[in-house]
Design an enzyme around this catalytic site. Structure first.
Site, PDB file in Angstrom:
ATOM      1  N   LYS A  26      -0.361 -22.595   2.720  1.00 44.10           N
ATOM      2  CA  LYS A  26       0.443 -20.775   2.758  1.00 44.10           C
ATOM      3  C   LYS A  26      -0.489 -19.719   2.247  1.00 44.10           C
ATOM      4  O   LYS A  26      -0.582 -20.046   1.232  1.00 44.10           O
ATOM      5  CB  LYS A  26       2.018 -20.316   1.880  1.00 44.10           C
ATOM      6  CG  LYS A  26       2.451 -19.847   2.553  1.00 44.10           C
ATOM      7  CD  LYS A  26       4.110 -19.644   2.245  1.00 44.10           C
ATOM      8  CE  LYS A  26       4.840 -18.148   2.628  1.00 44.10           C
ATOM      9  NZ  LYS A  26       6.347 -18.869   2.158  1.00 44.10           N
ATOM     10  N   SER A  54       9.479 -18.440   6.225  1.00 47.57           N
ATOM     11  CA  SER A  54       8.413 -18.031   5.893  1.00 47.57           C
ATOM     12  C   SER A  54       6.977 -18.544   6.213  1.00 47.57           C
ATOM     13  O   SER A  54       5.670 -17.971   6.034  1.00 47.57           O
ATOM     14  CB  SER A  54       8.447 -16.990   4.427  1.00 47.57           C
ATOM     15  OG  SER A  54       8.345 -17.092   3.338  1.00 47.57           O
ATOM     16  N   SER A 111      12.480 -21.097   3.024  1.00 48.41           N
ATOM     17  CA  SER A 111      10.633 -20.819   4.199  1.00 48.41           C
ATOM     18  C   SER A 111       9.828 -21.921   3.579  1.00 48.41           C
ATOM     19  O   SER A 111       8.878 -21.744   4.874  1.00 48.41           O
ATOM     20  CB  SER A 111      10.327 -19.855   3.279  1.00 48.41           C
ATOM     21  OG  SER A 111      10.950 -18.622   3.435  1.00 48.41           O
TER      22      SER A 111
END
Length: 465
Positions: free
Chosen positions: A81, A157, A181
């Site tokens: 990420k 996310s 997330s």
């Protein structure tokens, strides 16, 4: 082409590289070719570190040729990420504002540990702005799409983390989880995810969201990949106050111990799946496979979730206040408004929320006096359409975005370890949370491994990519 298909798990790639069946460079080239071909469809990667990846792969091959012992993830491609620092890449954290920052000087600590184990880094992944998102619809980099249906959300996310694994772009990725997330993208994209206990894995070298709630963890195609990477990443780090003195507790070697003797129950009450047919079917399948009929409830879930909202808003708003004052138009409007709301909350609310969280944590701890593992839905529904603002559950039309984390937020609020296991009972995947007591990741991973071995849960390749 290598002898492995595009959906081989990381552990299998590493075994093949160590045995000489395949070359790490060939595996990496295949992964980079697949990213080039498919990333335009799913928008999972924001930065591809192709030269670095090939250099790392060649190093692995050279070490094998020299007869050196290779690490447990030798030649396995990974990605992270884009809130993880990657040397030479700007840590954008899904934002426009961070793009003005200089490139990171070194990797985040967890990436260093994976690299030392032989993993090959492919690049950085799309995410919700500043990790404050459940949809994966980034206003600056574009929406990350679900490989099982590219008209649908990947979840956030850690959207790119889930999408990349599901699309076969990388067998193992890293994400973060503050309110769900890791677990939401795992559920929507149909992959495995692990949110460890709060404080288990160091956050050094990552861009923060909410200090008292932030967790880091892996997403993968198999439970073995979760356990293998998790064990590699464990260990204390004095640079992260939450991870300063926690010793490693290996889990990989326990995966084959089975579930005999583990007391398992379903979470009821707030976690009921009435009016949520896909979630109900998934939990029922998992519970039946584990021969689990008992249901337990915990007091104060609604209050605990409310406390998590307040804590999230207050802590994150404080972090972003300078930019809210000087660059408000450079935020995604939805993210900016949530930060602004947090900046306006009185300190007394934050203090009260911390008290409520402590009370709720104590209530939950009582369950683990009689039960080892708890089952709960991960999301109330499978992936909605991109841009879908409302959705119907329990006969009521509700806002989509804030309710995606209905079942994840009350668990991360108190830092419990969770392994999400994907179920494909309908057209789109959905996941079940396998929850254990603090520091007992071994138990939730053992249960997940059993379910995977029995064929109840699995990460399935998309049918149309």
């Amino acid at each position: 082409m290598t002898a492995l298909d595009s959906f081989a798990p990381a552990w299998q790639i590493a075994e093949a590289v160590k045995s000489g069946t395949v070359r790490a460079e060939d595996v990496t080239r295949d992964a980079l070719d697949r990213i080039k071909s498919l990333n335009p469809k799913v928008n999972a990667f924001t930065d591809v570190t192709a030269e670095r990846a090939l250099t790392e792969a060649r190093r692995v091959d050279a070490e094998r040729d020299a007869g050196k012992k290779l690490g447990p993830l030798a030649g396995a491609p990974i990605a992270a990420k884009n809130l993880f620092d990657i040397a030479g890449v700007t840590t954008r954290a899904g934002s426009k504002i961070n793009r003005d920052l200089p490139a990171a000087a070194e990797d985040a600590e967890l990436l260093k540990r994976l690299h030392a184990a032989g993993a090959v880094l492919l690049g950085a992944l799309n995410m919700g702005e500043y990790a404050y998102d459940f949809t994966g619809e980034n206003a600056h980099d574009g929406a990350c799409r679900n490989p099982h249906d590219t008209t649908r959300m990947a979840g956030g996310s850690s959207s790119g983390s889930g999408s990349a694994v599901a699309a076969g772009l990388a067998p193992l990725t890293l994400g973060s989880d503050t309110n769900g997330s890791i677990r939401v993208p795992s559920s929507f994209c149909g992959v495995f995810g692990l949110k460890p206990t709060y404080g288990r894995l160091t956050r050094h070298g990552t861009f923060p969201f909410c200090d008292s709630l932030d967790h880091l963890g892996p997403l993968a195609r198999s439970v073995r990949d979760l356990a293998l990477s998790y064990d590699v990443m464990q260990g204390p780090d004095p640079r992260d106050h939450a991870c300063a003195d926690r010793p490693a507790d290996p889990t990989f070697e326990t995966l084959t111990d089975g579930v005999a003797g583990i007391k398992i129950a379903r979470l009821g009450g707030f976690f009921s799946t009435d009016g949520m047919p896909e979630a109900a079917s998934a939990v029922q399948s998992v519970a039946k496979a584990l021969d689990t009929t008992g249901t337990v409830e915990v007091e104060g879930v609604e209050a605990g979730r409310a406390a998590a909202f307040i804590i999230t808003n207050c802590e994150s708003a404080r972090l972003h206040l300078p930019n809210l004052k000087t660059r408000p138009d450079d935020f995604d409007p939805d993210t900016r408004d949530r930060f602004l709301a947090g900046a306006l909350l009185p300190a007394s609310w934050y203090i009260r929320a911390l008290q409520v969280r402590h009370w709720y944590r104590e209530n939950f701890a009582k369950l683990f006096q009689d039960v080892d593992v708890l089952l709960a839905p991960a999301t109330p529904f499978p992936a909605p359409l991109i841009g879908q603002r409302t959705i119907e559950i329990r006969g009521e039309e509700i806002l989509t975005r804030p309710n995606i984390g209905l079942f994840t937020q009350p668990i991360s609020a108190i830092g419990l370890p969770v392994c999400t296991v994907p179920v494909f009972n309908s057209g789109m995947p959905i996941a079940v949370q396998v929850i254990s007591a603090p520091w007992r990741e071994d138990l939730c991973l053992r249960v997940a491994a059993h379910l995977e071995s029995e064929g109840i849960v699995a990460a399935q390749p998309p049918s149309h990519l």
